[in-house]
Design an enzyme around this catalytic site. Structure first.
Site, PDB file in Angstrom:
ATOM      1  N   THR A  70     -56.614  23.643 -22.382  1.00 61.01           N
ATOM      2  CA  THR A  70     -57.778  24.537 -22.336  1.00 61.01           C
ATOM      3  C   THR A  70     -59.027  23.777 -21.914  1.00 61.01           C
ATOM      4  O   THR A  70     -59.782  24.242 -21.045  1.00 61.01           O
ATOM      5  CB  THR A  70     -57.991  25.216 -23.699  1.00 61.01           C
ATOM      6  OG1 THR A  70     -56.902  26.110 -23.950  1.00 61.01           O
ATOM      7  CG2 THR A  70     -59.290  26.007 -23.729  1.00 61.01           C
ATOM      8  N   ASN A 149     -46.500  30.312 -17.611  1.00 62.29           N
ATOM      9  CA  ASN A 149     -46.136  30.054 -19.001  1.00 62.29           C
ATOM     10  C   ASN A 149     -45.296  31.162 -19.629  1.00 62.29           C
ATOM     11  O   ASN A 149     -44.636  30.946 -20.643  1.00 62.29           O
ATOM     12  CB  ASN A 149     -47.400  29.845 -19.848  1.00 62.29           C
ATOM     13  CG  ASN A 149     -48.442  30.918 -19.615  1.00 62.29           C
ATOM     14  OD1 ASN A 149     -49.040  30.989 -18.536  1.00 62.29           O
ATOM     15  ND2 ASN A 149     -48.669  31.761 -20.600  1.00 62.29           N
ATOM     16  N   GLN A 178     -47.391  23.684 -17.852  1.00 60.65           N
ATOM     17  CA  GLN A 178     -45.988  24.053 -18.073  1.00 60.65           C
ATOM     18  C   GLN A 178     -45.032  23.360 -17.114  1.00 60.65           C
ATOM     19  O   GLN A 178     -43.833  23.320 -17.361  1.00 60.65           O
ATOM     20  CB  GLN A 178     -45.816  25.574 -17.948  1.00 60.65           C
ATOM     21  CG  GLN A 178     -46.493  26.376 -19.039  1.00 60.65           C
ATOM     22  CD  GLN A 178     -45.894  26.153 -20.417  1.00 60.65           C
ATOM     23  OE1 GLN A 178     -44.805  25.622 -20.564  1.00 60.65           O
ATOM     24  NE2 GLN A 178     -46.613  26.572 -21.450  1.00 60.65           N
ATOM     25  N   SER A 198     -51.162  18.783 -20.502  1.00 60.20           N
ATOM     26  CA  SER A 198     -51.380  18.861 -21.950  1.00 60.20           C
ATOM     27  C   SER A 198     -50.325  18.058 -22.696  1.00 60.20           C
ATOM     28  O   SER A 198     -49.140  18.139 -22.374  1.00 60.20           O
ATOM     29  CB  SER A 198     -51.328  20.322 -22.400  1.00 60.20           C
ATOM     30  OG  SER A 198     -51.394  20.416 -23.814  1.00 60.20           O
ATOM     31  N   GLY A 199     -50.749  17.298 -23.706  1.00 61.15           N
ATOM     32  CA  GLY A 199     -49.845  16.427 -24.455  1.00 61.15           C
ATOM     33  C   GLY A 199     -48.823  17.158 -25.302  1.00 61.15           C
ATOM     34  O   GLY A 199     -47.646  16.787 -25.343  1.00 61.15           O
ATOM     35  N   HIS A 200     -49.247  18.233 -25.965  1.00 60.46           N
ATOM     36  CA  HIS A 200     -48.325  18.852 -26.941  1.00 60.46           C
ATOM     37  C   HIS A 200     -47.253  19.717 -26.290  1.00 60.46           C
ATOM     38  O   HIS A 200     -46.361  20.216 -26.971  1.00 60.46           O
ATOM     39  CB  HIS A 200     -49.100  19.626 -28.017  1.00 60.46           C
ATOM     40  CG  HIS A 200     -49.623  20.958 -27.583  1.00 60.46           C
ATOM     41  ND1 HIS A 200     -49.041  22.139 -27.980  1.00 60.46           N
ATOM     42  CD2 HIS A 200     -50.678  21.297 -26.820  1.00 60.46           C
ATOM     43  CE1 HIS A 200     -49.723  23.145 -27.474  1.00 60.46           C
ATOM     44  NE2 HIS A 200     -50.725  22.659 -26.768  1.00 60.46           N
ATOM     45  N   THR A 236     -66.616   9.906 -28.192  1.00 63.49           N
ATOM     46  CA  THR A 236     -65.741   8.785 -28.534  1.00 63.49           C
ATOM     47  C   THR A 236     -64.285   9.145 -28.264  1.00 63.49           C
ATOM     48  O   THR A 236     -63.799  10.188 -28.703  1.00 63.49           O
ATOM     49  CB  THR A 236     -65.904   8.408 -30.021  1.00 63.49           C
ATOM     50  OG1 THR A 236     -67.275   8.074 -30.260  1.00 63.49           O
ATOM     51  CG2 THR A 236     -65.026   7.215 -30.376  1.00 63.49           C
ATOM     52  N   CYS A 322     -51.419  31.679 -26.800  1.00 59.25           N
ATOM     53  CA  CYS A 322     -52.864  31.927 -26.790  1.00 59.25           C
ATOM     54  C   CYS A 322     -53.192  33.417 -26.720  1.00 59.25           C
ATOM     55  O   CYS A 322     -54.331  33.809 -26.899  1.00 59.25           O
ATOM     56  CB  CYS A 322     -53.518  31.201 -25.616  1.00 59.25           C
ATOM     57  SG  CYS A 322     -53.406  29.414 -25.747  1.00 59.25           S
TER      58      CYS A 322
END
Length: 379
Positions: A70, A149, A178, A198-200, A236, A322
């Site tokens: 996102t 997706n 995706q 995206s990592g997840h 950070t 989502c």
């Protein structure tokens, strides 16, 4: 448990968790701190960025770490729009984008931008002629997802990139959330200026992501502050998350190389098995991505099936996580031209490399039983 909702999120890989834990414990200094401990953290950050660049075959300064898909999509779309609005306010996207792209575009419409939403065919694919005809003198961005997706449809990204190259004043953004690790996509010399990962979705951790930004592409930053991440994404850095994300990228690319055919075989088995069940229709194109299958069970609300399977410890979903708590109708399937019987009864099965044929056999068996049970009750 049989988990078939991998397009919503994936189970973190054990090696990813170990890398996160190690960095959290041993390199917790702020990479921007000027002392030696901060310097060690900064060195690790640079090493992670270099590794990510090598995986994608791009340059290190073209990698921007984010909090996920996102943020990556919003940074790309709004960043281009705000930076280049003096040259034009026209953006092209499709009718079947992820909410983080669709809603970003709708927000820009409120700021005076004009958005062209390209239609798709029954397979969920845009027309290249429609795209060519939509490009105007004031077009500054094309944003098209690689793999959908909900249905797994694959857009002709390579061809779109070639079209984009013919219009050097516009930028091309690809949402590859995706697709990464399942459907190959080459970035160098592709015409792609921005690409979201995206990592997840790749057995990494939530809150991690990456945006590829071609070195010739300038963005207006959404976050202002300490000028981290080439001043595009101040704040950070989540160093442990970044290192674990790059670990997940490396692991998923290895699995793609060695196991993607097996994933296609699982999908083919599932398509053939589901087509034998009365009242079940497959909405996904056969030539789509290997891990996503969309079906409709006519006459039964999706949540009924989901809850019945959930009682058996089997987990699937309706559509994008989502938007899954909104109306029953799938906007994606409606855009593909399916009637309301199909669009309001859609289910998504999304696999990972760890899923087995035995799991899918049990799923088909329990889905059949659930449909039979529901119909018996309703008679």
């Amino acid at each position: 448990m049989i988990y078939l909702d991998n397009s919503a999120t994936t189970k973190p890989d054990e090696a990813v968790l170990q890398s996160f834990d190690q960095v959290t414990k041993q390199f917790y200094a702020n990479p921007s701190s000027i002392h030696q401990f901060g310097g060690k953290a900064e060195k690790l950050l640079h090493a992670a960025k270099q590794q990510a660049a090598e995986i994608l075959h791009v340059e290190r300064n073209e990698i921007i770490f984010t909090s996920g898909g996102t943020e990556g999509n919003n940074t790309a779309i709004k960043g281009i729009a705000l930076e280049h609005q003096g040259r034009g306010k026209h953006i092209i996207t499709s009718e079947i984008e992820h909410p983080s792209v669709e809603e970003a575009c709708k927000a820009l419409e409120k700021l005076g931008f004009t958005i062209t939403y390209l239609p798709v065919d029954e397979n969920g694919v845009i027309s290249l002629d429609d795209l060519k005809n939509a490009i105007q003198d004031d077009t500054i961005l094309i944003s098209i997802m690689h793999v959908n997706n909900e249905t797994g449809s694959i857009q002709p990204i390579e061809e779109i990139g070639e079209i984009a190259k013919q219009h050097p004043k516009l930028f091309f953004h690809v949402d590859d959330v995706q697709g990464f690790g399942k459907v190959p996509l080459e970035l160098p010399d592709s015409g792609i200026d921005l690409c979201t990962i995206s990592g997840h979705k790749i057995h990494g951790l939530k809150g991690t992501g990456l945006l590829y930004v071609n070195k010739h592409t300038k963005l207006f930053p959404l976050f202002h502050g300490g000028d981290q991440e080439q001043a595009i994404r101040s704040g950070t850095e989540n160093l442990a998350g970044i290192v674990s994300m790059v670990k997940a990228m490396r692991l998923i690319k290895d699995r793609e190389k060695n196991e993607v055919k097996a994933l296609y075989d699982l999908k083919l088995y599932l398509v053939e098995a589901l087509r034998t069940i009365d009242g079940v229709y497959v909405n996904t194109p056969v030539e789509g991505a290997p891990h996503i299958l969309n079906i409709s069970v006519l006459g039964i609300k999706p949540e009924v099936i989901i809850h019945m399977l959930g009682e058996k410890d089997i987990y699937i979903s309706t559509k994008s996580a989502c938007s899954s708590k909104q109306t029953d109708e799938s906007k994606i399937l409606a855009a593909c031209g399916f009637d309301s019987d199909r669009t309001t009864s859609a289910l998504r099965i999304s696999m990972a490399y760890d899923n087995t044929k035995k799991e899918l056999e049990i799923f088909v068996q329990e889905l059949t039983a659930a449909i039979t049970q529901f119909r018996e009750v309703m008679e």
